[in-house]
Scaffold this motif. Structure first.
Motif, PDB file in Angstrom:
ATOM      1  N   ASP A   1       0.851  -1.196   0.000  1.00  0.00           N
ATOM      2  CA  ASP A   1       0.000   0.000   0.000  1.00  0.00           C
ATOM      3  C   ASP A   1       0.879   1.236   0.000  1.00  0.00           C
ATOM      4  O   ASP A   1       1.888   1.305   0.708  1.00  0.00           O
ATOM      5  CB  ASP A   1      -0.907   0.025   1.233  1.00  0.00           C
TER       6      ASP A   1
ATOM      7  N   VAL B   1      -3.532   3.983  -1.700  1.00  0.00           N
ATOM      8  CA  VAL B   1      -3.444   3.326  -3.006  1.00  0.00           C
ATOM      9  C   VAL B   1      -2.788   1.949  -2.855  1.00  0.00           C
ATOM     10  O   VAL B   1      -1.577   1.868  -2.603  1.00  0.00           O
ATOM     11  CB  VAL B   1      -2.646   4.178  -4.011  1.00  0.00           C
TER      12      VAL B   1
ATOM     13  N   TYR C   1      -1.048  -1.393  -4.239  1.00  0.00           N
ATOM     14  CA  TYR C   1      -0.282  -1.660  -5.450  1.00  0.00           C
ATOM     15  C   TYR C   1       0.214  -3.094  -5.423  1.00  0.00           C
ATOM     16  O   TYR C   1       0.204  -3.762  -4.384  1.00  0.00           O
ATOM     17  CB  TYR C   1       0.893  -0.687  -5.587  1.00  0.00           C
ATOM     18  N   HIS C   2       0.651  -3.568  -6.575  1.00  0.00           N
ATOM     19  CA  HIS C   2       1.267  -4.888  -6.654  1.00  0.00           C
ATOM     20  C   HIS C   2       2.343  -4.880  -7.723  1.00  0.00           C
ATOM     21  O   HIS C   2       2.230  -4.178  -8.733  1.00  0.00           O
ATOM     22  CB  HIS C   2       0.228  -5.977  -6.939  1.00  0.00           C
ATOM     23  N   PHE C   3       3.389  -5.653  -7.475  1.00  0.00           N
ATOM     24  CA  PHE C   3       4.486  -5.816  -8.426  1.00  0.00           C
ATOM     25  C   PHE C   3       4.634  -7.299  -8.733  1.00  0.00           C
ATOM     26  O   PHE C   3       4.619  -8.130  -7.832  1.00  0.00           O
ATOM     27  CB  PHE C   3       5.789  -5.273  -7.854  1.00  0.00           C
TER      28      PHE C   3
ATOM     29  N   LEU D   1       3.475  -3.599 -12.879  1.00  0.00           N
ATOM     30  CA  LEU D   1       3.310  -2.808 -11.663  1.00  0.00           C
ATOM     31  C   LEU D   1       1.935  -2.165 -11.735  1.00  0.00           C
ATOM     32  O   LEU D   1       1.678  -1.335 -12.606  1.00  0.00           O
ATOM     33  CB  LEU D   1       4.402  -1.740 -11.557  1.00  0.00           C
ATOM     34  N   GLY D   2       1.039  -2.578 -10.815  1.00  0.00           N
ATOM     35  CA  GLY D   2      -0.348  -2.133 -10.879  1.00  0.00           C
ATOM     36  C   GLY D   2      -0.755  -1.345  -9.653  1.00  0.00           C
ATOM     37  O   GLY D   2      -0.233  -1.545  -8.551  1.00  0.00           O
ATOM     38  N   PHE D   3      -1.711  -0.419  -9.838  1.00  0.00           N
ATOM     39  CA  PHE D   3      -2.204   0.442  -8.772  1.00  0.00           C
ATOM     40  C   PHE D   3      -3.731   0.401  -8.739  1.00  0.00           C
ATOM     41  O   PHE D   3      -4.384   0.552  -9.781  1.00  0.00           O
ATOM     42  CB  PHE D   3      -1.738   1.883  -8.981  1.00  0.00           C
TER      43      PHE D   3
ATOM     44  N   ASN E   1      -8.350   0.813 -11.978  1.00  0.00           N
ATOM     45  CA  ASN E   1      -6.964   0.448 -11.689  1.00  0.00           C
ATOM     46  C   ASN E   1      -6.114   0.672 -12.921  1.00  0.00           C
ATOM     47  O   ASN E   1      -6.630   0.773 -14.047  1.00  0.00           O
ATOM     48  CB  ASN E   1      -6.837  -0.991 -11.178  1.00  0.00           C
TER      49      ASN E   1
ATOM     50  N   LYS F   1      -2.240  -0.471 -14.695  1.00  0.00           N
ATOM     51  CA  LYS F   1      -1.105  -1.391 -14.614  1.00  0.00           C
ATOM     52  C   LYS F   1      -0.113  -1.121 -15.736  1.00  0.00           C
ATOM     53  O   LYS F   1      -0.482  -1.103 -16.914  1.00  0.00           O
ATOM     54  CB  LYS F   1      -1.581  -2.840 -14.667  1.00  0.00           C
TER      55      LYS F   1
ATOM     56  N   TRP G   1       0.450  -0.238 -21.065  1.00  0.00           N
ATOM     57  CA  TRP G   1      -0.402  -0.237 -19.884  1.00  0.00           C
ATOM     58  C   TRP G   1      -1.721  -0.945 -20.148  1.00  0.00           C
ATOM     59  O   TRP G   1      -2.139  -1.120 -21.300  1.00  0.00           O
ATOM     60  CB  TRP G   1      -0.674   1.188 -19.404  1.00  0.00           C
TER      61      TRP G   1
END
Length: 578
Positions: free
Chosen positions: A238, A242, A244-246, A285-287, A299, A301, A334
């Motif tokens: 986080d 926000v 996020y993930h990688f 890398l997504g938000f 979202n 990415k 993206w």
């Protein structure tokens, strides 16, 4: 004990009172004063003794209470240790259980009946080329130009090619693990096999899926080997409000939305299938933006991937050459979820492919080999050598040049009204050529540039439309219709599409499809029946090399390798999922 001694003491007091009042020992002779004093002293001693015993009992009670408190504290400590051990053991058991339980299996057995109308070289031209290959002919670039001109002046012959029954099986083993709340792993092993075939390498027929490559081997029917289709980890965190993930590894790039529409399955991959349906390695890398924007499901990415590796370790013939000028093919872009609720989803994807190559590393069996020699070092072959591949030997293909860049944009809208689901998916591609292929065969055919022929370097823009509608039926079944169309210069990376007839989304022309899905055995087994009709307008669908040619204007040179004009594909499959 305390109650007993207290009652004795009270009895003594009563006795004393009776003595003083003269009520004791009624009917007996009165005691003398000395005897009475002795009696009183004896009673005092009894009371003192009882008091001492009572004090001792109170002390023992206090000690018992203190011991009980100590025991309670020890019990609490033991309970705390047991709870900690139980929690640790529970986490271990949970981890072990998840490692064992989260494994899925998908087995698809499919029957296809394929019927094609194909344009080929006239028999006379085929005989001439065959004789040249068998004789091991040598010819100069000027002689090659004469051969090209001669074949351009000849028309094509029509043939009908049928395969009434083509059986294939595809197995997928899905592996998932979540060792921590912030970390997960996903893997998939898969094999796609043609019944009665385990060679893994096809005869080259001109189609993009005829070459066994990294991007399509998991969906095009080949041998029975299990291969890594996807393997990646994802880290979750986080940044304030926000999430996020990688993620890094072999990407889930096959069967993205809305490819699941006609199969009544889950979305299979991240990229939109209209533009990318091709296996690759890379990162994302997504938000999550829903909370800060107030837009449901929003979202964004960022994605990066490698399509071709040219350096040391790739195994290419030029990987150890200091003067090799072929760069890695990479792409980035993206995926943006613009809106999503229970019924409606709107998604945009953009991808930019840089240093596009004139092919990929792969395996194929070609009918002949064509070698070229650049005698004056100007980058163009001056002499050619053609030989027949009489032994059907397997050839390893590899790119020979970087030929430009490609941009792809898609916009998908999916929704549902009552019992009807529908979607519309728009796509555009833009190709910028900036180089020529050094492949002798492509120079022979003139297809030596990105969507250009004979050395031309013109930018090309293509368009595609994909739409579908389906309605629910009793027994959770569904029936639907899809249509897609591609323009003259439409190009996408869709060669990994699970379709032995060829990628319908790559078609430069129209494809019509009707399908019926029927879930069985508690939705663990699904029957699908459908038909597709391909009506091509231009040649080279899915192939970035060479300028497309209108089907009605094909020459013998354009049909050097067979060109499909139209095709029927009937299919029936059973899919087991658990």
């Amino acid at each position: 004990m305390i109650k007993r001694y207290t009652m004795i003491g009270l009895a003594g007091a009563v006795l004393s009172a009776q003595v003083f009042t003269g009520t004791a020992f009624a009917g007996q002779t009165a005691l003398s004063q000395e005897e009475l004093i002795n009696e009183i002293n004896m009673l005092k001693n009894i009371v003192l003794d009882l008091n001492e015993r009572l004090a001792g009992a109170e002390e023992m009670l206090q000690m018992s209470l203190e011991m009980k408190e100590q025991q309670d504290a020890q019990v609490a400590d033991v309970v705390e240790v047991v709870d900690e051990l139980d929690e640790r053991l529970g986490d271990a058991e949970k981890h072990t259980a998840l490692d064992r339980v989260t494994m899925g299996v998908e087995l698809q057995t499919q029957l296809n009946s394929i019927h094609m109308d194909v344009a080929t070289m006239p028999a006379a031209s085929q005989i001439m080329i065959g004789q040249m290959a068998v004789a091991g002919s040598q010819f100069s670039s000027a002689e090659m130009a004469q051969i090209q001109q001669m074949m351009k002046q000849q028309g094509t012959e029509k043939q009908s090619i049928d395969n009434d029954a083509l059986f294939t099986s595809r197995i997928r083993l899905d592996l998932k693990a979540k060792p921590a709340n912030s970390l997960s792993f996903v893997g998939r092993l898969s094999a796609a096999k043609v019944f009665g075939d385990s060679t893994g390498v096809k005869w080259y027929n001109g189609g993009p899926n005829a070459v066994t490559m990294d991007g399509n081997i998991h969906s095009n029917g080949s041998d029975s080997a299990l291969r890594v289709e996807r393997a990646f980890f994802t880290y979750f965190g986080d940044m304030g409000d926000v999430p996020y993930h990688f993620s890094l590894g072999r990407r889930p790039a096959l069967g993205g939305a809305p490819a699941e529409f006609s199969t009544s399955s889950m979305v299979g991959g991240s990229p939109m299938a209209h533009g990318i349906n091709w296996q690759f390695d890379g990162a994302s890398l997504g938000f999550g933006l829903a909370d800060i924007t107030g837009i449901p499901g929003a979202n964004f990415k960022l994605c990066w991937g490698v399509g071709f590796e040219s350096g040391v370790g790739s195994g290419n013939s030029y990987s150890m050459s200091y003067n090799s000028d072929i760069d890695d093919m990479q792409f980035g872009g993206w995926i943006a979820n613009l809106y999503q609720d229970e019924n409606t989803t709107i998604t945009n994807m953009y991808a930019h492919a840089a240093n596009v190559t004139d092919g990929f590393s792969g395996l194929v069996v070609t009918p002949f080999t064509l070698n070229g020699q650049d005698l004056n070092g100007d980058g163009q072959y001056d002499q050619f050598q053609m030989n027949a591949n009489d032994g059907a030997y397997i050839s390893r293909t590899e790119p020979t040049a970087n030929i430009g860049s490609i941009d792809i944009v898609t916009l998908l809208a999916q929704s549902k009204f009552a019992q009807v689901d529908f979607f519309v998916d728009l796509a555009m591609s833009h190709a910028r050529p900036s180089g020529l292929s050094a492949n002798p065969t492509m120079q022979l055919l003139g297809t030596d540039a990105l969507l250009n022929s004979n050395g031309e370097q013109n930018d090309r823009t293509g368009y595609s439309i994909w739409a579908g509608v389906k309605t629910e039926l009793p027994w959770q079944a569904s029936i639907g219709f899809e249509y897609n169309w591609g323009s003259e210069y439409w190009i996408g990376f869709t060669g990994g599409e699970d379709n032995p007839a060829g990628s319908k989304l790559a078609t430069r022309g129209s494809v019509y499809e009707v399908f019926y899905n029927h879930p069985m055995v508690e939705n663990k087994l699904t029957l699908s029946i459908g038909a597709q009709y391909y009506d091509y307008d231009y040649s080279g669908s899915g192939n970035p090399m060479g300028a497309p040619v209108k089907i009605g204007e094909l020459s013998a040179l354009d049909a050097f390798l067979p060109v499909t004009e139209s095709m029927w594909n009937y299919y029936m499959n059973l899919v087991y999922r658990w």
